[in-house]
Design a protein around this motif. Structure first.
Motif, PDB file in Angstrom:
ATOM      1  N   ALA A  94       1.074  -1.060   0.434  1.00  0.00           N
ATOM      2  CA  ALA A  94      -0.067   0.021  -0.076  1.00  0.00           C
ATOM      3  C   ALA A  94       1.037   0.871  -0.058  1.00  0.00           C
ATOM      4  O   ALA A  94       0.231   1.920  -0.689  1.00  0.00           O
ATOM      5  N   LEU A  95       1.803   1.120   0.833  1.00  0.00           N
ATOM      6  CA  LEU A  95       2.671   2.660   0.468  1.00  0.00           C
ATOM      7  C   LEU A  95       3.456   2.566  -0.528  1.00  0.00           C
ATOM      8  O   LEU A  95       3.375   3.759  -0.839  1.00  0.00           O
ATOM      9  N   ARG A  96       3.128   1.322  -1.468  1.00  0.00           N
ATOM     10  CA  ARG A  96       4.453   1.713  -2.259  1.00  0.00           C
ATOM     11  C   ARG A  96       3.763   2.091  -3.574  1.00  0.00           C
ATOM     12  O   ARG A  96       3.787   3.042  -4.092  1.00  0.00           O
ATOM     13  N   ALA A  97       2.187   1.475  -3.843  1.00  0.00           N
ATOM     14  CA  ALA A  97       1.308   2.479  -4.434  1.00  0.00           C
ATOM     15  C   ALA A  97       0.830   3.734  -3.890  1.00  0.00           C
ATOM     16  O   ALA A  97       0.758   4.150  -5.448  1.00  0.00           O
ATOM     17  N   ALA A  98       0.764   3.955  -3.010  1.00  0.00           N
ATOM     18  CA  ALA A  98       0.246   5.366  -3.183  1.00  0.00           C
ATOM     19  C   ALA A  98       2.121   6.413  -2.909  1.00  0.00           C
ATOM     20  O   ALA A  98       1.965   7.588  -2.724  1.00  0.00           O
ATOM     21  N   GLY A  99       3.124   5.682  -3.197  1.00  0.00           N
ATOM     22  CA  GLY A  99       4.513   6.694  -3.823  1.00  0.00           C
ATOM     23  C   GLY A  99       5.207   6.564  -2.777  1.00  0.00           C
ATOM     24  O   GLY A  99       6.043   7.922  -2.852  1.00  0.00           O
ATOM     25  N   HIS A 100       5.081   6.146  -1.171  1.00  0.00           N
ATOM     26  CA  HIS A 100       6.280   6.234  -1.070  1.00  0.00           C
ATOM     27  C   HIS A 100       7.799   5.209  -1.210  1.00  0.00           C
ATOM     28  O   HIS A 100       7.219   4.271  -1.520  1.00  0.00           O
ATOM     29  N   PRO A 101       8.423   6.006  -0.993  1.00  0.00           N
ATOM     30  CA  PRO A 101       9.649   5.103  -1.014  1.00  0.00           C
ATOM     31  C   PRO A 101      10.083   4.344   0.584  1.00  0.00           C
ATOM     32  O   PRO A 101       9.420   4.671   1.887  1.00  0.00           O
ATOM     33  N   VAL A 102       9.621   3.006   0.440  1.00  0.00           N
ATOM     34  CA  VAL A 102      10.456   2.067   1.845  1.00  0.00           C
ATOM     35  C   VAL A 102      11.442   1.428   2.276  1.00  0.00           C
ATOM     36  O   VAL A 102      11.715   1.137   1.409  1.00  0.00           O
ATOM     37  N   ASP A 103      11.612   1.670   3.627  1.00  0.00           N
ATOM     38  CA  ASP A 103      12.678   0.946   4.147  1.00  0.00           C
ATOM     39  C   ASP A 103      12.663  -0.239   4.560  1.00  0.00           C
ATOM     40  O   ASP A 103      11.452  -0.511   5.184  1.00  0.00           O
ATOM     41  N   ARG A 104      13.279  -1.580   5.068  1.00  0.00           N
ATOM     42  CA  ARG A 104      12.462  -3.201   5.180  1.00  0.00           C
ATOM     43  C   ARG A 104      13.781  -2.541   6.494  1.00  0.00           C
ATOM     44  O   ARG A 104      14.614  -2.641   6.431  1.00  0.00           O
ATOM     45  N   VAL A 105      13.533  -2.963   7.538  1.00  0.00           N
ATOM     46  CA  VAL A 105      13.594  -3.600   9.128  1.00  0.00           C
ATOM     47  C   VAL A 105      13.445  -4.661   8.927  1.00  0.00           C
ATOM     48  O   VAL A 105      12.658  -5.113   9.702  1.00  0.00           O
TER      49      VAL A 105
END
Length: 335
Positions: free
Chosen positions: A103-114
């Motif tokens: 959902a974050l990526r679909a909204a255009g957010h870059p995402v960091d993974r821990v």
């Protein structure tokens, strides 16, 4: 960053003639009392749905204010709404349910993974979360590891300027709902709940969000009109009643015993369960896991592949907890 199929879920593993150990829905059908209430509401379907009573029921169930609650069409809708929150640094704690990141990526957010470590039993160390993270997602208990993080570890992640989203979709499957934050109003903390797992309602889409009124109002402003159906609202009211909560506690205790039985059976066959499972599913790592999964399908059993979860690989399999007769038959096929 490694690529994973974030939209792959357990329902894609099941098929005709297969025993379903891939989907973490506890009941094969909703209980009779709930089906009766849903059937009685069919005559109301000509009217537009109103979630007011459902919101009141959730607020009463958790000791929260009305303005602390947003009823949603399952947890998945909540993730989409939360992805609309402006953020400079979104972080998702993995391995966990992949829809928050999708959902974050679909909204255009870059995402960091821990990525939590198998060596540490997939336990959450608050120090792993970057101080700059202003939108953080973590599951509790976490799907697919089944690990239940201490509430104090989650509280330690709350800070000014950060929205912390705690996915408690499986918390009602933990006896006593220990380590839950649902009953607390903590600045910046949002708690998600689902009714689909315990009550066999995956097809109805029923869940809710708990948080500060300002956050809830922001989510309500972007929620599509009438997204929560009349039947979902009826189910929410019914499942928040004291009698339903008492039944859920009994189901959780039974699931815990059944999970211990499954874990013992796996261990006896030389297959250790990873982490310390507290949810209605377990995670294993087995040599040549991808081939084992296919052979299990040939034997009539669907289990959840692990390689679509960031932090896991093809040797990881998630197994849903079922009754002892089903577990015995599955363990024989696995052997």
């Amino acid at each position: 960053m490694a690529e994973y199929d974030l939209h792959h879920h357990g329902d894609r593993e099941v098929g005709d003639g297969l025993v379903d150990l891939a989907v973490n829905v506890r009941l094969p059908v909703p209980p009779a009392w709930l089906r009766t209430e849903l059937a009685a509401a069919l005559d109301d379907l000509a009217a537009y749905p109103d979630p007011t009573r459902a919101t009141e029921a959730v607020a009463a169930r958790h000791g929260r204010n009305f303005d602390d609650v947003l009823v949603t069409a399952g947890a998945a809708e909540a993730f989409t709404l939360l992805a609309s929150i402006p953020a400079k640094h979104a972080v998702v704690v993995h391995p966990q349910f992949t829809e928050p990141e999708a959902a974050l990526r679909a909204a255009g957010h870059p995402v960091d993974r821990v990525i939590l470590s198998e060596v540490d039993g997939y336990r959450l160390d608050p120090a792993l979360i970057p101080a700059s993270a202003d939108l953080v997602f973590v599951g509790n208990p976490t799907n697919p590891t089944s690990v239940l993080h201490p509430a104090d570890s989650l509280r330690a992640l709350a800070r000014p300027g950060r929205v912390l989203v705690v996915d408690e979709a499986f918390l009602d499957a933990v006896p006593g709902e220990v380590e839950s934050l649902a009953g607390e109003r903590i600045p910046g903390v949002v708690v998600l709940r689902s009714l689909t797992k315990t009550w066999g309602l995956a097809g109805l889409r029923a869940g809710y969000v708990l948080g500060e009124p300002s956050l809830i109002a922001r989510l309500r402003a972007v929620q599509p009109p009438w997204s929560v159906s009349t039947l979902a609202a009826v189910a929410t009211v019914a499942c928040c009643r004291p009698a339903a909560l008492e039944e859920a506690e009994k189901l959780a205790a039974a699931a815990e015993a059944d999970r211990d039985y499954l874990e013992s059976g796996l261990t006896a066959r030389g297959i250790p369960v990873l982490g310390t499972p507290r949810g209605p599913f377990v995670l294993i790592r087995i040599p040549d896991g991808a081939n084992v999964r296919l052979r299990l399908r040939e034997a009539g059993y669907a289990v959840r592949r692990g390689d679509t979860f960031p932090g896991l690989g093809p040797d990881h399999l998630r197994i849903a907890v079922r009754d002892r007769a089903t577990t015995d038959a599955f363990l024989a096929a696995l052997g």
